[in-house]
Design a protein around this motif. Structure first.
Motif, mmCIF file in Angstrom:
data_model
loop_
_atom_site.group_PDB
_atom_site.id
_atom_site.type_symbol
_atom_site.label_atom_id
_atom_site.label_comp_id
_atom_site.label_asym_id
_atom_site.label_seq_id
_atom_site.Cartn_x
_atom_site.Cartn_y
_atom_site.Cartn_z
ATOM 1 N N ILE A 9 38.728 48.596 99.415
ATOM 2 C CA ILE A 9 37.367 48.994 99.055
ATOM 3 C C ILE A 9 36.425 48.898 100.252
ATOM 4 O O ILE A 9 35.716 49.851 100.588
ATOM 5 C CB ILE A 9 36.829 48.117 97.903
ATOM 6 C CG1 ILE A 9 37.633 48.342 96.626
ATOM 7 C CG2 ILE A 9 35.348 48.430 97.639
ATOM 8 C CD1 ILE A 9 37.272 47.382 95.508
ATOM 9 N N PHE A 10 36.422 47.744 100.902
ATOM 10 C CA PHE A 10 35.351 47.446 101.849
ATOM 11 C C PHE A 10 35.685 47.742 103.309
ATOM 12 O O PHE A 10 34.785 47.746 104.149
ATOM 13 C CB PHE A 10 34.922 45.983 101.683
ATOM 14 C CG PHE A 10 34.345 45.686 100.331
ATOM 15 C CD1 PHE A 10 33.140 46.239 99.939
ATOM 16 C CD2 PHE A 10 35.033 44.876 99.430
ATOM 17 C CE1 PHE A 10 32.613 45.983 98.681
ATOM 18 C CE2 PHE A 10 34.517 44.616 98.169
ATOM 19 C CZ PHE A 10 33.305 45.161 97.800
ATOM 20 N N MET A 116 34.686 54.374 100.341
ATOM 21 C CA MET A 116 34.556 53.050 99.718
ATOM 22 C C MET A 116 34.215 53.171 98.243
ATOM 23 O O MET A 116 34.839 52.524 97.380
ATOM 24 C CB MET A 116 33.459 52.251 100.423
ATOM 25 C CG MET A 116 33.162 50.910 99.754
ATOM 26 S SD MET A 116 31.522 50.231 100.102
ATOM 27 C CE MET A 116 30.457 51.333 99.176
ATOM 28 N N THR A 117 33.238 54.011 97.913
ATOM 29 C CA THR A 117 32.811 54.127 96.512
ATOM 30 C C THR A 117 33.910 54.740 95.646
ATOM 31 O O THR A 117 34.089 54.333 94.492
ATOM 32 C CB THR A 117 31.539 54.985 96.418
ATOM 33 O OG1 THR A 117 31.801 56.306 96.913
ATOM 34 C CG2 THR A 117 30.419 54.377 97.234
ATOM 35 N N SER A 124 38.111 49.256 89.798
ATOM 36 C CA SER A 124 37.194 48.381 89.069
ATOM 37 C C SER A 124 37.656 48.177 87.633
ATOM 38 O O SER A 124 37.928 49.144 86.917
ATOM 39 C CB SER A 124 35.773 48.949 89.086
ATOM 40 O OG SER A 124 35.261 49.000 90.390
ATOM 41 N N LEU A 125 37.696 46.924 87.209
ATOM 42 C CA LEU A 125 38.029 46.584 85.832
ATOM 43 C C LEU A 125 36.842 45.978 85.101
ATOM 44 O O LEU A 125 36.922 45.719 83.899
ATOM 45 C CB LEU A 125 39.215 45.612 85.792
ATOM 46 C CG LEU A 125 40.536 46.159 86.351
ATOM 47 C CD1 LEU A 125 41.633 45.104 86.238
ATOM 48 C CD2 LEU A 125 40.954 47.438 85.656
ATOM 49 N N ASP A 126 35.765 45.714 85.811
ATOM 50 C CA ASP A 126 34.508 45.307 85.181
ATOM 51 C C ASP A 126 33.655 46.557 85.013
ATOM 52 O O ASP A 126 33.449 47.316 85.958
ATOM 53 C CB ASP A 126 33.778 44.280 86.050
ATOM 54 C CG ASP A 126 32.491 43.795 85.409
ATOM 55 O OD1 ASP A 126 32.517 42.746 84.748
ATOM 56 O OD2 ASP A 126 31.463 44.488 85.573
ATOM 57 N N PHE A 133 29.847 51.594 91.319
ATOM 58 C CA PHE A 133 30.599 52.443 92.246
ATOM 59 C C PHE A 133 30.505 53.916 91.833
ATOM 60 O O PHE A 133 30.415 54.805 92.685
ATOM 61 C CB PHE A 133 32.069 52.009 92.298
ATOM 62 C CG PHE A 133 32.312 50.803 93.162
ATOM 63 C CD1 PHE A 133 32.016 50.831 94.508
ATOM 64 C CD2 PHE A 133 32.854 49.644 92.635
ATOM 65 C CE1 PHE A 133 32.248 49.725 95.319
ATOM 66 C CE2 PHE A 133 33.092 48.534 93.425
ATOM 67 C CZ PHE A 133 32.782 48.574 94.769
ATOM 68 N N TRP A 134 30.567 54.156 90.528
ATOM 69 C CA TRP A 134 30.482 55.522 89.987
ATOM 70 C C TRP A 134 29.193 56.201 90.454
ATOM 71 O O TRP A 134 29.213 57.336 90.930
ATOM 72 C CB TRP A 134 30.537 55.428 88.468
ATOM 73 C CG TRP A 134 30.401 56.698 87.701
ATOM 74 C CD1 TRP A 134 29.243 57.336 87.363
ATOM 75 C CD2 TRP A 134 31.461 57.493 87.143
ATOM 76 N NE1 TRP A 134 29.509 58.458 86.620
ATOM 77 C CE2 TRP A 134 30.864 58.583 86.480
ATOM 78 C CE3 TRP A 134 32.848 57.379 87.127
ATOM 79 C CZ2 TRP A 134 31.603 59.553 85.806
ATOM 80 C CZ3 TRP A 134 33.592 58.350 86.465
ATOM 81 C CH2 TRP A 134 32.975 59.416 85.811
ATOM 82 N N GLU A 135 28.072 55.504 90.326
ATOM 83 C CA GLU A 135 26.788 56.082 90.717
ATOM 84 C C GLU A 135 26.623 56.136 92.236
ATOM 85 O O GLU A 135 25.975 57.055 92.756
ATOM 86 C CB GLU A 135 25.641 55.278 90.105
ATOM 87 C CG GLU A 135 25.544 55.389 88.598
ATOM 88 C CD GLU A 135 25.155 56.785 88.130
ATOM 89 O OE1 GLU A 135 24.039 56.968 87.639
ATOM 90 O OE2 GLU A 135 25.988 57.717 88.255
#
Length: 508
Positions: A9-10, A116-117, A124-126, A133-135
């Protein structure tokens, strides 16, 4: 390897931040190196992934706002694993084949933040983290279209942003309400998807929440009738923007249906299946006919993408292993093929500064290698056997055939229609007389263009010949989704039956 998802991700974002200090003349090479490293990390993830396990793997949890159950939770299964690999691969290929001359440093930095997004969405599971991230994907994509796009880029960027942002807000309301229901049911707050899988909702609540999530996903697929922003965005976006948009961003939404809508709202998914299938079939037939009428190559490919996304929707809402596995495989295959198509149009645009089909003709005479590459990509888009496009379409339609043979026959017309407009475009572009002087001076692909397109052609053929490498681990995770749906549907029916018996008892 326990932190590999966080690295995936980062790392692009960290590299993008370092990129501000890199000289602009070295930025292209820097971007290639960063995306190669990211792709290697994705391959390491695949190497460590246990394909025999259905549960989420490499799960990592860190508290963020614990009092409201909002945490940093990431994990992958067979469904998300190969989509992550596709993201990193297509981003790498897009940067390798980058031909943009304006503000290259800023463009590569933006692409790395976008990567990254995109990875964040698929791991993502939360639900709150997923939504963030979606936005966040909107910001770099808005910038890419609005700054590096064509003459109508601002209109395209604003329309893209407004459509997708408003749909996502409706989805957010559904997420927050589900979190409230979970709190009322268990006494604790949680937005962890794995916790939500254990909640069995009443049928009427499932219906409303399915609709809320539907708007968030359907606008971004995009499904008919929310599709009008996509052709404009593609026609105005730079080549690298179209590649990322078609190959990755459109897959986030169909992934969302599989990851969230089906297991969280199984009874509503069954209830809305005819409606979803109808929208999918309309998209397949209608946008294929619109694609045939286009004179702009990018517009044609954009409408073609909507048509193929209709097939994916049919596979998802077949609600069986064949259909869902075929849909995920088609997401991957379509990502590779559509990325190659837009890159091919970019090759022509870089040489002639036009995307109009009528401006070409006879290009096979002085661009034979490019003509061959384009032919392979085009055949994969049509769904020719032994290409990656065939496997996903066949399994998606096979899955839906178990639901409705008649509707499947209608949907299968997409193969005929796509052959008509794609072959017509290819004939007008590459065959005939080489009449225009500007076309006579066009040089064949070479260097990084040949490397990028050649890599995509290799993947198109290799996955078409040997799809088992993806389908086998994918099937395990798909079976898990179906099992969750079956268990929750049975529990809901049992609860409804007990409620009926209690009502009868009270009456007596």
């Amino acid at each position: 390897m326990e932190n590999i998802l966080s690295m995936l991700i980062f790392f692009p974002a960290a590299a993008a931040t370092v990129g501000f200090m890199i000289h602009k003349d070295s930025m292209r090479q820097f971007g290639v190196v960063v995306t190669i490293v990211e792709f290697v990390l994705a391959l390491l993830l695949w190497n460590e992934f246990d394909s025999s396990v259905a549960q989420m793997q490499f799960v990592q949890t860190l508290p963020l706002i614990s009092s409201y159950g909002i945490n940093y939770v990431v994990g992958v299964d067979g469904v998300s694993l190969f989509l992550i690999i596709m993201i990193t691969f297509m981003t790498m290929i897009a940067v390798i084949g980058l031909t943009e001359k304006r503000a290259v440093k800023n463009l590569i930095i933006t692409i790395l933040y976008l990567e990254m997004t995109m990875v964040g969405v698929f791991v993502s599971l939360d639900l709150i983290m997923f939504y963030i991230f979606w936005e966040l994907t909107l910001i770099p994509m808005f910038y890419i279209i609005g700054f590096w796009g064509a003459e109508k880029r601002f209109k395209a960027a604003i329309k893209f942003f407004l459509y997708t942002f408003i749909g996502s807000l409706i989805m957010l309301i559904g997420m927050l309400y589900f979190g409230y229901i979970y709190h009322e049911t268990t006494g604790v707050w949680s937005f962890n998807l794995l916790d939500w899988y254990s909640v069995v909702l009443p049928f009427d609540v499932q219906l409303w929440l399915f609709i809320a999530f539907f708007f968030g996903f359907a606008v971004k697929v995009p499904m008919f009738p929310f599709h009008t922003w996509l052709p404009l965005a593609h026609s105005q976006a730079p080549t690298i923007g179209s590649i990322v948009l078609a190959a990755v961003l459109l897959k986030m939404e169909t992934y969302g249906f599989i990851r969230f809508s089906l297991p969280l709202f199984p009874d509503a998914s069954v209830y809305f299946m005819p409606f979803m299938a109808t929208l999918g079939i309309i998209a397949i037939i209608y946008t294929a006919m619109v694609a045939y009428a286009q004179e702009d190559m990018k517009q044609m490919i954009a409408y073609s993408s909507i048509s193929h996304m209709g097939v994916i929707i049919l596979g998802v809402f077949a609600l069986n292993a064949e259909g869902i596995s075929g849909a995920v495989f088609l997401m991957i295959g379509h990502g590779v093929v559509s990325g190659a198509l837009f890159m091919s149009v970019g090759v022509l645009y870089d040489r002639r500064k036009t995307k109009m089909i009528k401006e070409f003709g006879g290009l096979a005479k002085n661009m034979p290698m490019f003509a061959l590459v384009y032919a392979v990509v085009l055949m994969a888009s049509i769904g020719l056997p032994l290409t990656v496009g065939f496997i996903g379409e066949f399994l998606s339609l096979l899955g839906f055939f178990k639901v409705s043979p008649f509707l499947t026959f209608i949907a299968s017309l997409t193969i005929v229609l796509s052959a008509v407009y794609m072959l017509s475009m290819y004939k007008r572009t590459f065959f005939g007389e080489l009449l225009k002087k500007e076309n006579k001076d066009m040089k064949d692909i070479h260097g990084r263009e040949l490397l990028a397109l050649g890599s995509l052609v290799f993947l198109i053929i290799s996955l078409g010949v040997y799809p088992k490498v993806i389908l086998e681990p994918l099937d395990v995770s798909v079976q898990k989704v179906i099992k969750i749906m079956d268990v929750k549907s049975v529990e809901q029916k049992t609860k409804d039956r007990l409620r009926e018996l209690n009502t009868i008892g009270e009456v007596k």
